[in-house]
Design an enzyme around this catalytic site. Structure first.
Site, PDB file in Angstrom:
ATOM      1  N   LYS A  50       0.848  -1.190   0.000  1.00 53.98           N
ATOM      2  CA  LYS A  50       0.000   0.000   0.000  1.00 53.98           C
ATOM      3  C   LYS A  50       0.888   1.245   0.000  1.00 53.98           C
ATOM      4  O   LYS A  50       1.918   1.279   0.652  1.00 53.98           O
ATOM      5  CB  LYS A  50      -0.916  -0.011   1.221  1.00 53.98           C
ATOM      6  CG  LYS A  50      -1.937  -1.128   1.144  1.00 53.98           C
ATOM      7  CD  LYS A  50      -2.503  -1.461   2.513  1.00 53.98           C
ATOM      8  CE  LYS A  50      -3.392  -2.680   2.441  1.00 53.98           C
ATOM      9  NZ  LYS A  50      -2.675  -3.918   2.110  1.00 53.98           N
ATOM     10  N   GLY A  51       0.479   2.232  -0.757  1.00 55.40           N
ATOM     11  CA  GLY A  51       1.242   3.475  -0.817  1.00 55.40           C
ATOM     12  C   GLY A  51       2.105   3.587  -2.058  1.00 55.40           C
ATOM     13  O   GLY A  51       2.713   4.623  -2.282  1.00 55.40           O
ATOM     14  N   CYS A  52       2.171   2.532  -2.847  1.00 53.65           N
ATOM     15  CA  CYS A  52       2.912   2.590  -4.105  1.00 53.65           C
ATOM     16  C   CYS A  52       1.954   2.991  -5.213  1.00 53.65           C
ATOM     17  O   CYS A  52       0.834   2.480  -5.293  1.00 53.65           O
ATOM     18  CB  CYS A  52       3.529   1.236  -4.449  1.00 53.65           C
ATOM     19  SG  CYS A  52       4.924   0.792  -3.421  1.00 53.65           S
ATOM     20  N   GLN A  53       2.410   3.885  -6.061  1.00 47.37           N
ATOM     21  CA  GLN A  53       1.589   4.305  -7.192  1.00 47.37           C
ATOM     22  C   GLN A  53       1.412   3.142  -8.175  1.00 47.37           C
ATOM     23  O   GLN A  53       0.339   2.920  -8.700  1.00 47.37           O
ATOM     24  CB  GLN A  53       2.244   5.486  -7.889  1.00 47.37           C
ATOM     25  CG  GLN A  53       1.418   6.062  -9.020  1.00 47.37           C
ATOM     26  CD  GLN A  53       2.103   7.261  -9.650  1.00 47.37           C
ATOM     27  OE1 GLN A  53       3.293   7.472  -9.481  1.00 47.37           O
ATOM     28  NE2 GLN A  53       1.333   8.042 -10.363  1.00 47.37           N
ATOM     29  N   SER A  54       2.488   2.402  -8.398  1.00 47.04           N
ATOM     30  CA  SER A  54       2.433   1.218  -9.255  1.00 47.04           C
ATOM     31  C   SER A  54       2.082   0.020  -8.385  1.00 47.04           C
ATOM     32  O   SER A  54       2.153   0.086  -7.163  1.00 47.04           O
ATOM     33  CB  SER A  54       3.794   0.980  -9.907  1.00 47.04           C
ATOM     34  OG  SER A  54       4.202   2.108 -10.609  1.00 47.04           O
TER      35      SER A  54
END
Length: 140
Positions: A50-54
């Site tokens: 969670k928190g990754c754009q990809s």
């Protein structure tokens, strides 16, 4: 190999590239290409960071007192970054992972050369890897 020794190897590799960030990104991307991909059945929602754009999947396993990570991403740079983190932390004890200062991230200037969303993704990757190690430490 210890985290400190792996950090030194990474620093040496990036120093050879100088401050040419195009070359450094190419090196990061090549690390991702060298990392074995996850099987489709391993790319579950529960393994997404969670928190990754990809989309970045991270799995961990505890064997013989050490934590082993494997990961994958659907984007080249995040895959390279997570491959670097897997190389750095995999195969170490939970204590070593939890207490690792991870100076290499700042030493190579990675955070300063990432977009804010990718920098947040990197922080999320590190946080998840340390949380996994902490969970294994609690079970020992």
């Amino acid at each position: 190999m210890s985290i400190a020794a792996t950090e030194k190897d990474l620093l040496d590799e990036f120093e050879l590239l100088g401050n040419d960030w195009e070359a450094r990104y190419e090196h990061i991307i090549s690390m991702g290409k060298d990392m074995p991909p996850l099987r489709d059945e391993e790319k579950k929602e529960e393994f997404l960071i969670k928190g990754c754009q990809s989309r970045v999947w991270l799995l961990s396993e505890f064997r013989n007192g050490k934590v082993f990570f494997k990961a994958d991403s659907d984007a080249a740079i995040p895959k390279g970054i997570v491959a670097m983190m897997v190389r750095l932390l995999s195969g170490n004890t939970p204590d070593e992972i939890v207490n690792a200062p991870l100076n290499v991230v700042n030493s190579i200037g990675l955070k300063e050369h990432l977009s804010p969303t990718r920098a947040n993704g990197l922080v999320s990757m590190i946080k998840q890897m340390k949380l996994d190690a902490l969970a294994y430490k609690a079970k020992v």
